[in-house]
Design an enzyme around this catalytic site. Structure first.
Site, PDB file in Angstrom:
ATOM      1  N   SER A 136      -4.669  69.846  35.711  1.00 20.41           N
ATOM      2  CA  SER A 136      -4.964  69.837  37.143  1.00 20.41           C
ATOM      3  C   SER A 136      -5.027  71.270  37.669  1.00 20.41           C
ATOM      4  CB  SER A 136      -3.916  68.993  37.875  1.00 20.41           C
ATOM      5  OG  SER A 136      -4.276  68.777  39.218  1.00 20.41           O
ATOM      6  N   HIS A 178      -9.712  66.346  38.233  1.00 23.05           N
ATOM      7  CA  HIS A 178      -9.737  65.044  38.936  1.00 23.05           C
ATOM      8  C   HIS A 178     -11.180  64.762  39.373  1.00 23.05           C
ATOM      9  CE1 HIS A 178      -5.315  65.018  39.176  1.00 23.05           C
ATOM     10  NE2 HIS A 178      -5.397  66.268  39.576  1.00 23.05           N
ATOM     11  N   GLU A 205      -9.765  62.685  34.970  1.00 19.84           N
ATOM     12  CA  GLU A 205      -8.352  62.541  34.648  1.00 19.84           C
ATOM     13  C   GLU A 205      -8.171  62.022  33.223  1.00 19.84           C
ATOM     14  OE1 GLU A 205      -6.693  60.111  37.721  1.00 19.84           O
ATOM     15  OE2 GLU A 205      -6.899  61.669  39.256  1.00 19.84           O
TER      16      GLU A 205
END
Length: 278
Positions: A136, A178, A205
């Site tokens: 992330s 994401h 993801e």
């Protein structure tokens, strides 16, 4: 921030950006492969949870890596810029076989760590062969140019992305994470309109791009990697677009790659790998 130079006879370490929400319990295939690249059961991994404001993030990844079977996993939670000069932490990074950045807020990570001796040490060690990965926010910071924030949507606009300096392990790509889950195609394309040299890598993801020392990207995980190549773009209206206006871009090349597919960041050629054999 330019990448550190790889010395003659050395080989740069792997770079492993992950799109977030990677499987951590049942079958953590991505983290297991990261561990193998760091030395398997002999791995010595430094976890940097600075991007996260949750106090237990570092300890959680220590436990995850230890359950996978690493020799040692230690979290270094850089909370201030002064921490980035702590001698014993610099020594710890110098001894490590891998560094892993957790998720959270990439601007928190870059403003605390950017430009510190710790950031320089990580670049130098990666250039000397140490594997560096992140999930992330920890994926976003790995390259020279980092997406700091932006808006959702599939169409690029002049104000849909803001860039900031990243860690600078490489200047070959820009990461967004994401990706499908948060509809981020527009802001990644806008980032490339500002910097067409780089390749845009959009990570779903539970999906990672394992980037080898010879700059070949290999897809691992349950989602897809969207690769946007603006190198042969014929036209961009970014320079004349007003804030909030859509941007016209002609000549982009886009690849949707899943587990087993590859993309060569030097030749800019994609391959389906074993998928092409049926």
């Amino acid at each position: 921030m330019c990448p550190s130079k790889v010395a003659d006879g050395d080989e740069r370490g792997w770079i492993v950006p992950i799109g977030g929400a990677e499987e951590k319990e049942d079958d953590p295939a991505i983290l297991k492969r990261f561990v193998r690249l760091c030395g398997g059961s002999d791995a010595d991994i430094v976890v940097i949870p600075t991007a996260s404001r949750m106090e237990d993030t570092g300890a959680r990844y220590e436990r995850i890596f230890e359950e996978i079977g690493v020799k040692r996993a230690k979290a270094l939670n850089f909370a201030t810029r002064e921490d980035g000069s702590t001698p014993r932490w610099l020594e710890r990074i110098e001894r490590a076989s891998g560094v892993f950045f957790t998720g959270g807020d990439q601007l928190r990570l870059s403003t605390i760590l950017g430009g510190t001796p710790a950031a320089k040490m990580i670049r130098v060690r990666n250039a000397a062969g140490m594997t560096v990965g992140g999930t992330s926010a920890g994926a976003s910071i790995l390259s020279e140019h980092m997406i700091a924030f932006g808006s959702e949507g599939s169409s690029p606009r002049a104000d849909s992305v803001r860039l900031a300096p990243g860690l600078g392990l490489t200047n070959r790509f820009i990461i967004d994470q994401h990706f499908r889950q948060r509809d981020r195609l527009g802001r990644l394309v806008a980032a490339l309109a500002f910097n067409p040299f780089s390749v845009g890598i959009g990570l779903d993801e539970d999906t990672a791009a394992f980037i080898s020392p010879d700059n070949v990207l290999e897809v691992e995980g349950s989602g897809a990697v969207t690769v946007v190549d603006a190198d042969a773009a014929e036209f961009s209206s970014m320079a004349q677009a007003d804030e909030n206006e859509p941007v016209c871009l002609i000549g982009l090349k886009v690849h949707f790659l899943i587990h087993g597919a590859t993309f060569d960041l030097k030749t800019r050629k994609a391959s389906a790998g074993a998928l092409a054999k049926g």
